[in-house]
Every structure is written in C-alpha cells, then in structure tokens.
Design a protein around this motif. Structure first.
Motif, PDB file in Angstrom:
ATOM      1  N   ARG A 111       0.832  -1.197   0.000  1.00  0.00           N
ATOM      2  CA  ARG A 111       0.000   0.000   0.000  1.00  0.00           C
ATOM      3  C   ARG A 111       0.873   1.255   0.000  1.00  0.00           C
ATOM      4  O   ARG A 111       2.067   1.211   0.268  1.00  0.00           O
ATOM      5  CB  ARG A 111      -0.927   0.025   1.234  1.00  0.00           C
ATOM      6  N   GLY A 112       0.256   2.394  -0.284  1.00  0.00           N
ATOM      7  CA  GLY A 112       0.978   3.663  -0.270  1.00  0.00           C
ATOM      8  C   GLY A 112       1.793   3.864  -1.533  1.00  0.00           C
ATOM      9  O   GLY A 112       1.515   3.285  -2.581  1.00  0.00           O
ATOM     10  N   PHE A 113       2.822   4.683  -1.430  1.00  0.00           N
ATOM     11  CA  PHE A 113       3.669   4.960  -2.588  1.00  0.00           C
ATOM     12  C   PHE A 113       4.532   3.747  -2.923  1.00  0.00           C
ATOM     13  O   PHE A 113       5.000   3.039  -2.031  1.00  0.00           O
ATOM     14  CB  PHE A 113       4.562   6.163  -2.322  1.00  0.00           C
ATOM     15  N   CYS A 114       4.762   3.523  -4.195  1.00  0.00           N
ATOM     16  CA  CYS A 114       5.585   2.393  -4.635  1.00  0.00           C
ATOM     17  C   CYS A 114       6.244   2.763  -5.957  1.00  0.00           C
ATOM     18  O   CYS A 114       5.590   2.814  -6.997  1.00  0.00           O
ATOM     19  CB  CYS A 114       4.732   1.137  -4.793  1.00  0.00           C
ATOM     20  N   TYR A 141      13.504   7.942  -3.245  1.00  0.00           N
ATOM     21  CA  TYR A 141      12.474   6.969  -2.877  1.00  0.00           C
ATOM     22  C   TYR A 141      12.491   5.720  -3.744  1.00  0.00           C
ATOM     23  O   TYR A 141      11.887   4.717  -3.389  1.00  0.00           O
ATOM     24  CB  TYR A 141      11.092   7.634  -2.973  1.00  0.00           C
ATOM     25  N   ARG A 142      13.197   5.726  -4.884  1.00  0.00           N
ATOM     26  CA  ARG A 142      13.248   4.547  -5.753  1.00  0.00           C
ATOM     27  C   ARG A 142      14.427   3.675  -5.296  1.00  0.00           C
ATOM     28  O   ARG A 142      15.469   3.585  -5.949  1.00  0.00           O
ATOM     29  CB  ARG A 142      13.410   4.999  -7.218  1.00  0.00           C
ATOM     30  N   ASP A 143      14.244   3.009  -4.149  1.00  0.00           N
ATOM     31  CA  ASP A 143      15.398   2.472  -3.430  1.00  0.00           C
ATOM     32  C   ASP A 143      15.403   0.968  -3.187  1.00  0.00           C
ATOM     33  O   ASP A 143      16.332   0.443  -2.569  1.00  0.00           O
ATOM     34  CB  ASP A 143      15.506   3.182  -2.073  1.00  0.00           C
ATOM     35  N   SER A 318       5.293   6.078 -10.331  1.00  0.00           N
ATOM     36  CA  SER A 318       4.934   5.197  -9.220  1.00  0.00           C
ATOM     37  C   SER A 318       3.808   4.299  -9.710  1.00  0.00           C
ATOM     38  O   SER A 318       3.352   4.415 -10.853  1.00  0.00           O
ATOM     39  CB  SER A 318       4.490   6.013  -7.999  1.00  0.00           C
ATOM     40  N   MET A 319       3.346   3.407  -8.851  1.00  0.00           N
ATOM     41  CA  MET A 319       2.303   2.477  -9.277  1.00  0.00           C
ATOM     42  C   MET A 319       0.973   3.175  -9.561  1.00  0.00           C
ATOM     43  O   MET A 319       0.098   2.601 -10.208  1.00  0.00           O
ATOM     44  CB  MET A 319       2.125   1.392  -8.223  1.00  0.00           C
TER      45      MET A 319
END
Length: 417
Positions: A111-114, A141-143, A318-319
């Motif tokens: 869930r949330g940002f991905c 964040y792309r980690d 993001s997704m």
C-alpha cells in the motif's frame, strides 16, 4: 568474431579458445578461483552444470563516454565470464522482485507509494561493482534495488514492502525508506532532492574521519533543478568533500519530460566548476568503468564530481501512474528491444559461448524461486508490535517521557523510554 559482437577478447587462453571455437567448454576448463565476493562459490552450490571462467575479457563499451572539464575514460572495460554471470543474476533478481511488487500492489498487499526500478538495474549493479561497503550511499524513494545491491536480502525488502516486523526497517519505513547501516546505506528519502545535502554531510564525515571512501549521492533528473542540490554541490566543492553525485536520468520527473523541465538536459555539465561524466546507464559494464573512474578522481583530487547515467524506467513514476499518458507505448517497447540492460548481458554471454543456455536458465529458475519464497515469507510474517510505534524516535535512556492528552504515561510509552 568482430562481426558477431563488440567484444574484444584477450589473446590469452580464453580469447584463443573463443576464436578457435572451443567456446564455453574450453572456458570452463580454464576456470580460476572465484572472485573476492564469492559469487560463483555461492551459485555453484545451486546446481548449475559448470562454473564460468574468471579469466579476463576485454569489452568495448558501445556508446562512448562524454566528459565535462575532464577527459573521459577509454571505452575498453575488463570483465570476465564469471562477473557477467554475476551481473546477470543480480539484475534478473532485481527485475523479478520489482515485478512481484507490481502484482502485490495490484493485490493491495503493498500500500501507499511504490516506485519501481525495473529498467534501471544496470545503474545499481554497475555501481556496486566499482565501490566497496566502506563507501556510503544515499538515494531517493526509488530504493528497493539499492537495498539489494548493498547486500540486503529479497525477503528483507519484501517484508518491508508489506509492513512486516522482519522487514529491513522493521516494517515501519515501507517502500521509500529502506536502510542498511552495516553496509553504509543511509536509505531512501521521500522528499525530492532532500538526500543531496545529506550526501554532502556524509562526505564531510568521511573526510573528518580520514576514511578513503566516497559518498555516493544519488538523485534523479527531476531533482537536478532544485536549489538544495546546487547548495550542497557548492559546499562540497568549497570544502573539498569526497562526494560523487550520481544523477539517474530516466528522462521523466513524474510525468514531465526532462527537456520540458530543464533548459539544459546535459546534467553532467551543470556543475559549473565541478567536472562531470556522461555514461550509458543501460550498459552495466559502462557504468562499472565510469564509477570506478569517478571514484578514483574524487579521492585523488579531494573534490566532488557529477556522473550522469542515461537510463530508463519501464513502469510509471509510481504504481499510481500508468506511465503511458506522457510517452508512447512504442517508445517504451523500443527501449526494451534495443537497450534493455539484462538482455545486453544475456546476448554477450550467449553470443560468445561464455555460458550455455541451460546454465543461464538455471540462474533464472533459482532467482525466481528465491523471489517467490520471499513473497510467501512476507505474507506469513507478523506485523510490528504496537510498542514499535514509540521506538526509534528518541534514544533510549534519555529520560524523556511521552504523554498522552490525559498527561499519563501509558504502558506502551513506558516501554519505549
């Protein structure tokens, strides 16, 4: 041989065997000791038919480097069949993991940002091939894959993505906040560009402690126009800090193309007084050579440097972003067909008889099984205990107490302090 690939093989035994058609069988007979990281010692126990050779090979980078205020390195890169198989396995692992997150997100288990990294694997793998665990890394964040590159396990990342207690950040960080202190990975940052001044701070710490290492500070083209980046770059140059600024230019910041957001999209030239280097970020060998070159320059000059890796993400930002409203499907398909980093290594291996198709399939099968098992592990792992909400906020033993609105310290809060 030259018509079949851009590989320039050594005139030692490996090259002679390839040129005379003995191929993979001859190379296997010439196999030396495993590399320092023990990659093949680990994979050979997985049941592959034969280990690839550690004999040196010389490969020509297809796209030349471009330098700013510095002469770029040569396009010749030294590698081995053993290293190429290792690169293939690592990138394939990252790809399978990210595709698993795609499915888990759609199934509402993540869930949330991905923000997924598929397409950009050569950056992480090439980077790690040129540095050591003593070098620090901080990124955006792309980690997910950076965590793997720093020695983390797939199940650690999987657990974190599902918010489970055995995740790499105890299930409290999620997609954007991986962390692995034991190998100097200082995590992902949720705010665009916020990691760049922290990266300068890590560089300051390395210099203060007289450590022969560099601070790898990763950011994207979307963060390249931010003031905090230029402020930290100025400080790093002024104070001669060992910071390697690594710009992952995947050409889109959210849904905005780089050419629509930046007056100059030659990000490696944007440092003014700081030298820069451009590299094809879809070529793992090119990245390895570029990072090794840049690290040596940073350490020898005690000054920062910018490296721009030209890469591409297959998923949207993001997704929640389909990734097809601001670019065409033909563009994405074209990159997959002509520049995919995993396919490049696969063609290099099979095209020069460095490994058999059966052995490469065994690599893929083993990695797929590993990722599938990690998914099941995360699904069955427990969520963090409620007391974890109050931990990792303050240092234990400070005497600080947390009060509720009734001015009482609850049992959970008492445990935390």
């Amino acid at each position: 041989m030259a018509a079949r690939s851009a590989v320039v093989m050594s005139l030692k035994r490996v090259g002679q065997r390839l040129l005379t058609g003995q191929g993979a069988a001859g190379m296997r007979q010439a196999m030396g000791a495993a590399s320092g990281m023990g990659a093949w010692r680990q994979t050979s126990r997985r049941g592959y038919a034969a280990a690839p050779s550690s004999e040196p090979l010389k490969v020509q980078v297809q796209t030349p480097y471009k330098g700013y205020k510095i002469d770029p390195p040569s396009t010749e890169v030294q590698t081995s069949a053993e290293e190429l198989v290792k690169f293939y396995e690592e990138m394939y692992r990252m790809r399978r993991m990210e595709l698993a997150f795609d499915n888990l997100y759609k199934g509402k288990l993540v869930r949330g940002f991905c923000h997924l990294y598929d397409g950009q694997e050569a950056v992480c793998v090439g980077l790690e091939a040129a540095i050591t665990p003593e070098d620090t890394i901080i990124t955006s964040y792309r980690d997910h894959c950076i965590q793997i590159g720093r020695g983390g396990r797939v199940q650690d990342v999987m657990g974190e993505m599902l918010g489970r207690k055995d995740g790499c950040s105890k299930g409290k960080g999620g997609s954007m906040h991986m962390y692995r202190r034991e190998t100097n990975f200082y995590g992902g940052q949720g705010i665009v560009g916020a990691q760049t001044p922290i990266g300068a701070g890590l560089g300051f710490a390395l210099k203060y402690l007289n450590k022969p290492a560099v601070s790898i500070t990763m950011y994207g083209d979307g963060a390249a126009n931010q003031g905090q980046f230029f402020e930290s770059l100025n400080m790093a140059a002024l104070w001669k800090l060992p910071v390697l600024y690594l710009c992952e230019n995947n050409h889109y910041g959210l849904g905005t193309a780089d050419r629509r957001a930046a007056k100059s999209i030659d990000f490696y030239t944007r440092g003014d007084y700081v030298p820069g280097l451009w590299v094809d970020g879809m070529d793992v060998l090119a990245v390895k050579k570029a990072i090794a070159f840049a690290k040596e320059h940073v350490l020898s000059t005690s000054a920062p440097m910018i490296v721009e890796v030209d890469t591409y993400r297959y998923h949207g930002h993001s997704m929640s972003d389909p990734g097809s409203t601001y670019r065409t499907r033909e563009e994405i398909t074209g990159i997959r067909q002509t520049r995919d980093p995993i396919e490049r290594v696969k063609k290099l291996l099979l095209g020069n008889d460095l490994i058999s198709k059966e052995d490469l399939k065994a690599v893929e099968k083993t990695v797929t099984k590993e990722v599938n098992e990690a998914v099941e592990f995360a699904k069955n792992n427990a969520e963090p205990d409620g007391r974890e909400l109050y931990r990792d906020v303050y240092i234990n033993g400070t005497g600080i107490k947390l009060y509720g609105v009734d001015r009482k310290v609850t049992a959970l809060e008492a445990d935390a302090v």
